[in-house]
Motif scaffolding. Structure first.
Motif, PDB file in Angstrom:
ATOM      1  N   PHE A   1       0.805  -1.214   0.000  1.00 42.41           N
ATOM      2  CA  PHE A   1       0.000   0.000   0.000  1.00 42.41           C
ATOM      3  C   PHE A   1       0.844   1.273   0.000  1.00 42.41           C
ATOM      4  O   PHE A   1       0.315   2.358  -0.008  1.00 42.41           O
ATOM      5  N   LYS A   2       2.174   1.129   0.042  1.00 38.52           N
ATOM      6  CA  LYS A   2       3.026   2.304   0.008  1.00 38.52           C
ATOM      7  C   LYS A   2       3.327   2.761  -1.414  1.00 38.52           C
ATOM      8  O   LYS A   2       4.049   3.718  -1.619  1.00 38.52           O
ATOM      9  N   THR A   3       2.798   2.053  -2.414  1.00 35.47           N
ATOM     10  CA  THR A   3       3.000   2.459  -3.797  1.00 35.47           C
ATOM     11  C   THR A   3       2.494   3.885  -3.985  1.00 35.47           C
ATOM     12  O   THR A   3       1.403   4.225  -3.566  1.00 35.47           O
ATOM     13  N   ASN A   4       3.300   4.728  -4.616  1.00 34.28           N
ATOM     14  CA  ASN A   4       2.928   6.124  -4.798  1.00 34.28           C
ATOM     15  C   ASN A   4       1.673   6.248  -5.644  1.00 34.28           C
ATOM     16  O   ASN A   4       1.470   5.505  -6.597  1.00 34.28           O
ATOM     17  N   MET A   5       0.838   7.219  -5.285  1.00 33.17           N
ATOM     18  CA  MET A   5      -0.399   7.472  -6.004  1.00 33.17           C
ATOM     19  C   MET A   5      -0.294   8.788  -6.767  1.00 33.17           C
ATOM     20  O   MET A   5       0.354   9.732  -6.331  1.00 33.17           O
ATOM     21  N   VAL A   6      -0.946   8.831  -7.925  1.00 32.02           N
ATOM     22  CA  VAL A   6      -1.034  10.053  -8.729  1.00 32.02           C
ATOM     23  C   VAL A   6      -2.439  10.618  -8.551  1.00 32.02           C
ATOM     24  O   VAL A   6      -3.421   9.876  -8.592  1.00 32.02           O
ATOM     25  N   LYS A   7      -2.526  11.922  -8.344  1.00 30.61           N
ATOM     26  CA  LYS A   7      -3.822  12.551  -8.085  1.00 30.61           C
ATOM     27  C   LYS A   7      -4.052  13.713  -9.042  1.00 30.61           C
ATOM     28  O   LYS A   7      -3.169  14.539  -9.258  1.00 30.61           O
ATOM     29  N   HIS A   8      -5.258  13.760  -9.626  1.00 27.76           N
ATOM     30  CA  HIS A   8      -5.682  14.891 -10.450  1.00 27.76           C
ATOM     31  C   HIS A   8      -6.993  15.417  -9.877  1.00 27.76           C
ATOM     32  O   HIS A   8      -7.881  14.631  -9.540  1.00 27.76           O
ATOM     33  N   GLN A   9      -7.115  16.737  -9.788  1.00 31.11           N
ATOM     34  CA  GLN A   9      -8.314  17.326  -9.196  1.00 31.11           C
ATOM     35  C   GLN A   9      -8.759  18.540 -10.000  1.00 31.11           C
ATOM     36  O   GLN A   9      -7.938  19.376 -10.390  1.00 31.11           O
ATOM     37  N   ALA A  10     -10.059  18.614 -10.266  1.00 30.22           N
ATOM     38  CA  ALA A  10     -10.636  19.767 -10.967  1.00 30.22           C
ATOM     39  C   ALA A  10     -11.211  20.707  -9.913  1.00 30.22           C
ATOM     40  O   ALA A  10     -12.370  20.581  -9.528  1.00 30.22           O
ATOM     41  N   LEU A  11     -10.403  21.627  -9.440  1.00 29.61           N
ATOM     42  CA  LEU A  11     -10.815  22.464  -8.318  1.00 29.61           C
ATOM     43  C   LEU A  11     -11.847  23.520  -8.707  1.00 29.61           C
ATOM     44  O   LEU A  11     -12.882  23.655  -8.048  1.00 29.61           O
TER      45      LEU A  11
END
Length: 333
Positions: free
Chosen positions: A114-124
């Motif tokens: 679960f320590k695998t890095n995550m990529v996040k995209h957000q439409a603020l």
């Protein structure tokens, strides 16, 4: 409880024979979605079965939280080395040691998973377009968030969506495209569709434009619908029931394409679309206005542009008071 805590608990229940049907389905979903988790599960199963061949002389019931705390303490603060002592394989102490080894190994391996890095995209503040590593494209509506692992497309294509997004998925029969929302899961091979699951909404929706989509509850893949172009799937979060229907909403992609289309639409329908598109409240001061019908199209319009067309078409007047538009006029027969 974290994702790793939940998975550890499911695996422990599976090996101890105390898992329910729903929990077993959740575990199968987790393992089928990750080859890493499946390998860890297989590895731990062998160790568990080996430990199970040693019969303990006592049975001890310990609350899960206590077990977890003890395991974490052992992982974080390993005991100092001590002199080797002769032990007998059939003793209960060896059984306990083997079981603890299994649990410690499970925590260590799953924590690493679960320590695998995550990529996040957000439409603020406005819709945004995201190009995924496999060249699939996602349009996120305002307020939506997209998560996926850094190793996306190496072995699998899986993402997490919160909010609303439109997907144009590159076909790959060997790697199904899997979307998890708050309470549902969507599986496709190559297609384009709109998915919407807002936090707090009573319903989650998927509308298919091209291809075929499997739409089902995140914790129960046996319950769901197969959707084809022109159809919409609706999931009731309160009852857990799915509904499949023809999509009659001409403006379900207005947030993405910035086009508004009305064909013999009542003013009630027009107001609903405009409120959703412009995020403004609109009220009619004459109920007779609501039966007026309109056929019109707009490309990237302003609110005032649409209201001016309504004024010309049906003699409607409007005024803006405290961020709310009020409509007046004689109405329609």
């Amino acid at each position: 409880m974290t994702d790793s805590d939940s998975l550890i608990k499911l695996i422990t229940k599976e090996f101890s024979g105390e898992i329910s049907d729903n929990e077993k389905q959740r575990l199968e979903n987790e393992l089928s979605g990750s080859s890493d988790k499946q390998r860890i599960f297989n590895y731990l199963k062998v160790r568990w079965e080996a430990a199970g061949r040693l019969k303990p002389s006592v049975t001890v019931a310990i609350p899960w939280d206590d077990v977890r705390e003890r395991i974490i303490r052992q992982v974080q603060q390993p005991a100092p080395p001590s002199r080797m002592k002769q032990v007998f394989l059939k003793s209960r102490w060896y059984y306990v040691a083997a079981t603890i080894f299994f649990l410690v190994a499970m925590v260590f391996l799953l924590t690493r998973e679960f320590k695998t890095n995550m990529v996040k995209h957000q439409a603020l503040y406005e819709p945004v377009t995201v190009l995924l590593p496999d060249s699939s494209t996602v349009w996120l509506n305002t307020g939506a968030t997209l998560h996926y692992r850094e190793d996306y497309n190496e072995e699998r294509r899986a993402i997490k969506l919160v909010g609303e997004g439109f997907f144009d998925v590159i076909a790959n029969e060997n790697k199904p495209f899997i979307i998890t929302t708050n309470e549902t899961q969507i599986t496709v091979l190559g297609t384009s569709f709109n998915a919407k699951d807002q936090v707090g909404d009573a319903f989650a929706e998927v509308t298919v434009v091209t291809g075929k989509v499997a739409f089902y509850a995140a914790d129960n893949q046996r319950s769901g619908e197969i959707l084809t172009p022109g159809y919409k799937g609706i999931y009731d979060k309160n009852t857990g029931l799915f509904t499949k229907t023809r999509n009659t909403n001409l403006n379900f992609l207005s947030w993405k394409d910035h086009k508004l289309i009305f064909k013999a639409a009542s003013l009630t329908e027009v107001i609903t679309v405009l409120e959703n598109y412009f995020k403004k409240e609109i009220k009619s001061r004459n109920d007779r206005l609501l039966s007026c019908q309109f056929t019109m199209e707009f490309d990237s319009p302003s609110m005032e542009e649409v209201l001016e067309v309504l004024a010309i078409s049906a003699g409607i007047e409007y005024e803006l008071v405290n961020e709310t538009y009020y409509l007046t006029g004689p109405g329609c027969d």
